[in-house]
Write a protein that holds these residues in place. Structure first.
Motif, PDB file in Angstrom:
ATOM      1  N   GLN A   1       0.813  -1.198   0.000  1.00  0.00           N
ATOM      2  CA  GLN A   1       0.000   0.000   0.000  1.00  0.00           C
ATOM      3  C   GLN A   1       0.857   1.263   0.000  1.00  0.00           C
TER       4      GLN A   1
ATOM      5  N   SER B   1      -1.799   2.451  -4.661  1.00  0.00           N
ATOM      6  CA  SER B   1      -2.442   1.719  -3.587  1.00  0.00           C
ATOM      7  C   SER B   1      -2.797   0.321  -4.072  1.00  0.00           C
TER       8      SER B   1
ATOM      9  N   GLU C   1      -5.759  -0.871  -4.142  1.00  0.00           N
ATOM     10  CA  GLU C   1      -6.949  -0.741  -4.986  1.00  0.00           C
ATOM     11  C   GLU C   1      -6.581  -0.375  -6.423  1.00  0.00           C
TER      12      GLU C   1
ATOM     13  N   GLY D   1      -9.430  -3.942  -2.480  1.00  0.00           N
ATOM     14  CA  GLY D   1      -8.160  -3.749  -1.794  1.00  0.00           C
ATOM     15  C   GLY D   1      -7.928  -4.624  -0.586  1.00  0.00           C
TER      16      GLY D   1
END
Length: 79
Positions: free
Chosen positions: A3, A8, A10, A35
């Protein structure tokens, strides 16, 4: 990728999902797609699979989870 890397989790998952034909993509509501640190997305040619390390199974496309307590537990800050 973690992360803290460029972007990130996601974003990384979204890029992988966009790399396959739309018909093979999971719905945005799928917990693994949001995520989850326990989700491991794998691309196999033009399809995707997601292995859940918490459950020890391929969660997508087989289980198609919209709610997942393991994801909620995995996202909690460690004390």
């Amino acid at each position: 990728m973690t992360q803290d890397d460029d972007g990130s989790i996601e974003r990384y998952v979204d890029e992988m999902i966009r790399s396959v034909p739309e018909v093979n993509r999971p719905d945005p509501q799928i917990s693994c797609r949001q995520g989850c640190p326990k989700a491991n997305w794998l691309r196999e040619k033009e399809t995707l699979r997601c292995y859940c390390h918490a459950m020890g199974v391929f969660s997508w496309p087989r289980l198609n989870l919209e709610r997942c307590t393991d994801r909620q537990r995995a996202l909690r800050p460690q004390s």
